[in-house]
Design a protein around this motif. Structure first.
Motif, PDB file in Angstrom:
ATOM      1  N   HIS A   1      51.973  16.175  78.895  1.00 49.08           N
ATOM      2  CA  HIS A   1      52.387  15.300  79.987  1.00 49.08           C
ATOM      3  C   HIS A   1      52.056  13.857  79.626  1.00 49.08           C
TER       4      HIS A   1
ATOM      5  N   ASP B   1      50.796  10.114  79.850  1.00 47.36           N
ATOM      6  CA  ASP B   1      49.704   9.366  80.468  1.00 47.36           C
ATOM      7  C   ASP B   1      50.025   7.881  80.368  1.00 47.36           C
TER       8      ASP B   1
ATOM      9  N   THR C   1      39.479  11.162  77.079  1.00 45.67           N
ATOM     10  CA  THR C   1      38.586  10.929  78.211  1.00 45.67           C
ATOM     11  C   THR C   1      37.476   9.938  77.908  1.00 45.67           C
TER      12      THR C   1
ATOM     13  N   ASN D   1      45.786  12.965  75.990  1.00 45.22           N
ATOM     14  CA  ASN D   1      44.989  14.195  75.938  1.00 45.22           C
ATOM     15  C   ASN D   1      45.763  15.386  75.380  1.00 45.22           C
TER      16      ASN D   1
ATOM     17  N   TRP E   1      44.971   6.231  82.763  1.00 44.35           N
ATOM     18  CA  TRP E   1      45.104   7.264  83.777  1.00 44.35           C
ATOM     19  C   TRP E   1      45.908   8.414  83.189  1.00 44.35           C
ATOM     20  N   LEU E   2      45.337   9.609  83.261  1.00 45.99           N
ATOM     21  CA  LEU E   2      45.965  10.803  82.705  1.00 45.99           C
ATOM     22  C   LEU E   2      46.873  11.449  83.747  1.00 45.99           C
ATOM     23  N   GLY E   3      48.121  11.765  83.345  1.00 51.77           N
ATOM     24  CA  GLY E   3      49.085  12.376  84.257  1.00 51.77           C
ATOM     25  C   GLY E   3      49.225  13.864  84.028  1.00 51.77           C
ATOM     26  N   ASP E   4      49.692  14.554  85.082  1.00 51.47           N
ATOM     27  CA  ASP E   4      49.887  16.000  84.979  1.00 51.47           C
ATOM     28  C   ASP E   4      51.351  16.391  85.053  1.00 51.47           C
TER      29      ASP E   4
ATOM     30  N   ASP F   1      50.752  10.387  75.321  1.00 52.54           N
ATOM     31  CA  ASP F   1      50.070  11.627  75.710  1.00 52.54           C
ATOM     32  C   ASP F   1      48.673  11.602  75.097  1.00 52.54           C
TER      33      ASP F   1
ATOM     34  N   PHE G   1      47.477  11.430  88.977  1.00 49.06           N
ATOM     35  CA  PHE G   1      46.821  10.739  87.868  1.00 49.06           C
ATOM     36  C   PHE G   1      45.314  10.686  88.109  1.00 49.06           C
TER      37      PHE G   1
END
Length: 591
Positions: A264, A266, A346, A260, A279-282, A258, A287
């Protein structure tokens, strides 16, 4: 060119590590400073040697009995330092001198390894290429033709190293355990075809509380999308078909975290011949790219790990180069790098762990605590023959130094794993290896060992700042196990080892006693395919408290299915626990 065994040529070769004792070359006198290059006109001009020298001085420097001269015949075999070479000629326009030490070159656009340079002029370069069978004995007829002695002269230091490691060139077996562990394959919904490498990761990607399996893109000529297989906590999976990815990438390795801190999971990708991507997931299958500051297209890698390297509370990333760097000359020449998490996942800042001069790199990287300080340490595999600086202990915030003189010479190292095998304070390391005894050692100096080539596992432990290597298992072989995993498979509170040898092709679990001793468990319900796997992933997929095993296979041209499709696959084996223990059974009374 080179045999398959030596496809990755060492940047730190045998001749540099097991140094040959040579008489120091005297400086040429004024009367002998001109070269003996041919006076005839050569395309590109007269080749330049290292420095002006006579033919005799050149032979002494090269370690040959004959002088190759300015335009050597590529069919001529030269015996240098106990190995067979010929001299190749290549257009200089294809040469890359970037990221190689002085005297080395990558002479072919598609070659991802360096060769020792013989000479060059304005248009061409000549380089030493090892013969396909470097272990071939030098025949008496060759000696009579002017080749050097059948045995090279090792200096005292090199002989001491050979004598030290020779006892390990013999079979070492692990005793059989009284325990049998039963596995049950539970691969419903996982791929039964395709070409899958290098490693999967396990994480809850859709926030339903059940672990999911995330696979890298299949091996392909172009960019492909990764795949997420959603788990139901019972060992059943289905493809998450509605996932939205930022773009396609090449195959490689994956790690989850995680980054960020939004609750959720990442993903970090080690992308073959490219670099690292985040890639950041929600949690809903969408992503977004957050790769600013990462290696981009300048750091070929197939392995990434996640840890808080600067101890600021945010997960960071480390990656290892996948091997000798491509001819294109990546901008980042370091062998292991860390990327420090900034701006809530980021933005990333690179820190070097292992520099360009370190002979470490391959498909494996593990993080652990080896020196009992607060900063994470790293260990990598090495496709560089003779690479020994594989372990990097932290010396402070964002600083690492290699651990020396613990990993032996004469080896390649592949699978690595780290965990509390013998200590609650520091982690042990498990390394898989392939070792080859040099065939040019005079047996009167060091007797020939029982095994000429061997594969196996070593364990490295740390206590009071001292690293100690202990062999676990050794056998004759040509290909090492690619992956090594750790988990408490028998539920006794001690970590065990799981790996997949190439010959025989099987899954092996070595049960640990917490003190560095192992016994081999009898296994039921688990097997290994003939195809190549690049890792063994251990995770509790069904949340029953027992470690399960995931194996992912690459396709093979030799074993396609009836429909002609590529036959790689992903398999999950659920750990159903110990089914028998002869030691616990009451002994029968003798009549």
């Amino acid at each position: 060119m080179q045999s398959a065994k030596y496809w990755f040529a060492s940047v730190v070769p045998l001749v540099a590590v097991l140094a040959v004792a040579q008489t120091p070359q005297p400086a040429p006198s004024p009367a002998t400073t001109t070269t003996t290059a041919s006076t005839s006109t050569m395309e590109g001009g007269t080749p330049a040697w290292v420095k002006p020298e006579t033919p005799e001085q050149r032979k002494e420097r090269l370690g040959t009995q004959v002088d190759p001269g300015p335009d050597p015949d590529p069919k001529t075999i030269y015996y240098r330092f106990g190995r067979r070479y010929h001299i190749e000629k290549s257009p200089r326009k294809w040469a890359s001198f970037k990221e190689t030490r002085e005297g080395w070159v990558r002479p072919i656009a598609s070659a991802n390894f360096a060769f020792e340079l013989y000479q060059m002029n304005d248009l061409y370069l000549w380089y030493w290429a090892e013969e396909p069978d470097p272990s071939q004995k030098i025949e008496q007829s060759d000696i009579e033709k002017g080749a050097e002695s059948a045995y090279k002269h090792y200096n005292e230091w090199a002989l001491a190293q050979l004598k030290k490691i020779r006892p390990e060139f013999e079979t070492l077996e692990v005793p059989e355990s009284t325990k049998a562990i039963r596995f049950e394959e539970s691969s419903e919904g996982l791929p039964t075809s395709g070409s899958w490498r290098n490693s999967v990761t396990v994480a809850d990607m859709n926030d339903d509380g059940c672990p999911d399996i995330v696979a890298p893109p299949q091996r392909s000529a172009g960019a492909v999308l990764p795949a997420i297989f959603l788990g139901d906590c019972k060992g059943h999976f289905k493809i998450w078909s509605t996932v939205v990815w930022p773009y396609g990438i090449q195959y490689g390795g994956i790690a989850a975290g995680d980054f960020n801190k939004d609750g959720h999971m990442d993903l970090a990708f080690a992308v073959h011949l490219t670099g690292v991507r985040v890639w950041l997931g929600d949690g809903k299958g969408h992503f977004t790219d957050a790769s600013n500051g990462l290696a981009g297209s300048s750091f070929p890698t197939r392995r990434v790990v996640v840890a808080d390297f600067d101890r600021d509370g945010w997960p960071d990333i480390a990656a290892i180069t996948e091997g000798p760097l491509p001819n294109a000359g990546p901008a980042i020449a370091s062998k292991i790098v860390a990327f420090i998490n900034q701006k809530k996942g980021t933005d990333w800042r690179m820190v070097e762990v292992a520099g360009p001069d370190r002979a470490v790199g391959g498909d494996h990287l593990a993080v652990g605590n080896f020196n009992d300080d607060k900063f994470p340490d790293l260990v990598g595999g090495s496709v560089y023959f003779q690479g020994t600086e594989l372990i990097y202990n932290s010396t402070g915030k964002e600083k690492w130094e290699p651990v020396k003189e613990v990993v032996p010479y004469l080896a390649y190292h592949y699978g690595v794993a780290a965990g509390h095998l013998t200590s609650k304070k520091t982690d042990d390391i498990v390394l898989s290896f392939f070792r080859e005894w040099p065939g040019d050692v005079d047996p009167t100096d060091v007797p020939v060992p029982p095994l000429k080539t061997e594969v196996g596992l070593d364990r490295i432990s740390f206590a009071n700042g001292v690293a100690t290597r202990t062999p676990i298992v050794r056998s004759a072989g040509e290909r090492s196990a690619n992956g090594v995993g750790l988990g408490d498979f028998d539920g006794d509170g001690n970590l065990d080892i799981v790996y997949v040898p190439f010959d025989p092709r099987e899954v092996v679990v070595l049960l640990g006693d917490g003190k560095g001793k192992f016994t081999r468990a009898r296994l039921e319900g688990i097997s290994a395919d003939v195809n190549t796997n690049y890792d063994v992933v251990v995770a509790d997929v069904n949340k029953d408290g027992k470690p399960d095993v995931i194996l992912m296979y690459e396709s093979s041209d030799k074993t396609r299915n009836a429909f002609g499709m590529q036959d790689g696959s992903i398999h999950l084996f659920l750990n159903r626990g110990v089914t028998s223990d002869a030691a616990a059974a009451p002994a029968k009374k003798s009549k």
